[in-house]
Design a protein around this motif. Sequence first.
Motif, PDB file in Angstrom:
ATOM      1  N   PRO A 163       1.005   4.950   4.868  1.00 35.58           N
ATOM      2  CA  PRO A 163       0.717   5.559   3.560  1.00 35.58           C
ATOM      3  C   PRO A 163       0.571   7.078   3.641  1.00 35.58           C
ATOM      4  CG  PRO A 163      -0.669   3.627   3.909  1.00 35.58           C
ATOM      5  CD  PRO A 163       0.066   3.856   5.198  1.00 35.58           C
TER       6      PRO A 163
ATOM      7  N   SER B  48       2.213   6.804  -6.665  1.00 38.47           N
ATOM      8  CA  SER B  48       1.085   7.651  -7.076  1.00 38.47           C
ATOM      9  C   SER B  48       1.346   9.110  -6.710  1.00 38.47           C
ATOM     10  CB  SER B  48      -0.213   7.174  -6.396  1.00 38.47           C
ATOM     11  OG  SER B  48      -0.489   5.835  -6.742  1.00 38.47           O
TER      12      SER B  48
ATOM     13  N   THR C 191       1.087   4.051  -2.941  1.00 37.12           N
ATOM     14  CA  THR C 191       0.817   5.443  -2.576  1.00 37.12           C
ATOM     15  C   THR C 191       1.986   6.334  -2.962  1.00 37.12           C
ATOM     16  OG1 THR C 191      -0.483   4.629  -0.689  1.00 37.12           O
ATOM     17  CG2 THR C 191       0.167   6.953  -0.645  1.00 37.12           C
TER      18      THR C 191
ATOM     19  N   ALA D  37      -5.884  -0.504  -2.643  1.00 42.53           N
ATOM     20  CA  ALA D  37      -5.913   0.821  -3.277  1.00 42.53           C
ATOM     21  C   ALA D  37      -5.726   0.770  -4.791  1.00 42.53           C
ATOM     22  CB  ALA D  37      -4.850   1.723  -2.644  1.00 42.53           C
TER      23      ALA D  37
ATOM     24  N   THR E 139       0.841  -1.202   0.000  1.00 43.09           N
ATOM     25  CA  THR E 139       0.000   0.000   0.000  1.00 43.09           C
ATOM     26  C   THR E 139       0.877   1.252   0.000  1.00 43.09           C
ATOM     27  OG1 THR E 139      -1.696  -1.215   1.244  1.00 43.09           O
ATOM     28  CG2 THR E 139      -1.899   1.179   1.164  1.00 43.09           C
TER      29      THR E 139
ATOM     30  N   ASP F 161      -6.576   3.987   5.375  1.00 47.01           N
ATOM     31  CA  ASP F 161      -5.825   4.185   4.127  1.00 47.01           C
ATOM     32  C   ASP F 161      -5.603   2.846   3.418  1.00 47.01           C
ATOM     33  OD1 ASP F 161      -5.489   6.983   4.384  1.00 47.01           O
ATOM     34  OD2 ASP F 161      -3.856   6.678   5.812  1.00 47.01           O
TER      35      ASP F 161
END
Lengths: 261, 261
Positions: free
Chosen positions: B87, B40, B37, B126, B33, B239
């Motif tokens: 995250p 991203s 993140t 996610a 995760t 998250d």
Amino acid sequence: MNVEVWLSPAAVSPAERDHAHVAVVIDVLRATTVATTALSAGAKSIQTCRTVEEALQIKQAAQGQPPLLCGERECRPIDGFDFGNSPSEYSPAGVGDRDLVMTTTNGTRAIDEASDCDVMMLACFANVSAVAQRIIADMPDDGLLRLVCAGTNGAVTAEDVLMAGALLAVCHKKLSDTTRFYDGPLNLINDSGGIALAAWQHCISHDKVVDAESLAVRLSLTQGGKNLIAAGYEGDLVDCGSIDVFDTVPTRRDGNRFVAG
Amino acid sequence: MNVEVWLSPAAVSPAERDHAHVAVVIDVLRATTVATTALSAGAKSIQTCRTVEEALQIKQAAQGQPPLLCGERECRPIDGFDFGNSPSEYSPAGVGDRDLVMTTTNGTRAIDEASDCDVMMLACFANVSAVAQRIIADMPDDGLLRLVCAGTNGAVTAEDVLMAGALLAVCHKKLSDTTRFYDGPLNLINDSGGIALAAWQHCISHDKVVDAESLAVRLSLTQGGKNLIAAGYEGDLVDCGSIDVFDTVPTRRDGNRFVAG
């Protein structure tokens, strides 16, 4: 009571190897089903061992009536042994009042891996309620119950995981009047317990398993089931999927010698 | 396509270690995760390694702008590192256009264990749909897809198994217009795949998981979730339970360097 599940003897962390009060070994296809069937048919005892050589030595060293040798390699009977690994071979006429020595690929190995416990029992669908009853009778409130799925050559197999989930469900039902599991009398202390329970509940609700016949169909889709079918033992799936046909609980006495409990 | 699931890197047999075309590593709480993140948020790359010493050496040997060091031990930030394993720490202002080096207890180990593959991706809730889309785009009909649950210190943990099941469900939905799974486009070649799928379907139908909030509640009951709460990181569960908020698929390039794919 605290409950821990091993999805296979390999699928555990060092933290999951603490001493257990009761360990229940599960090898549905077929070692623990055979052991339960044989003791129900009147066999006096079943000693398990890891190798063919060991089984032959135990027979040679025996005094009085020699034990019968049972087991399999790659699903098939072993040369020179008296019985293979199909439950249907074990009749009162064949094994009544006899001592047996058994070696199988996965079941007898799982018994060794899980040996650190006060009480060891063998479970299968054929004795699931009797095992649950015995666990509840034997287990102190703060004791650790460990369910050990034998798996196949190190892989996790669904037939043993489903049986572990079924055993959890039966224990819960005997101890609680609610369908809610997470705040019930069984405290699942590792995630593998919840995973096994979910697998069994999914099996009931989605695969419509309600009886021996539908369970045999589900078992035919498992890794162990596919192996048996490939080796020509599809008929064993119905015997191994038969639920609560025996009250016998194979229970360890001295060494790895199991007697009817 | 053929699909194999590892419930943990320990829970596999030698027969389940054949070369995979695509391996997808899953460490929901929290390594994959965090990686998703961070990329991203604009990080250029994330190199994973096993030890703190290795991370420090990679930083020392770097030319130009030094990489940022990230990761955890026992859930907590590592002394001298730039970021921990939450995250929420990974913002464009903090990691944008930077190279990262990450070491965690379980995630980076699982990446090493699963390294025998042509394509490696990292997955979490996610980015579940984006990963499914990429698998379908990359996978030849007869290719082997392996989903690798990281687990915790050798134990199987439910958060990763649930995510593996969710990814299977999303892949199936993208490839088929039927709810029937067993005769669908995904051929589950080991039993762990069916077990993961059952766990996820049970989670939806029994635990009523429909959104990030209900998934965060479910994650709080897993081994990884309990460990995070005990260490004071309960906030990370929301998250890590957020579904499909990113299109980024961390994809291995050279060595264990992952970039946004």
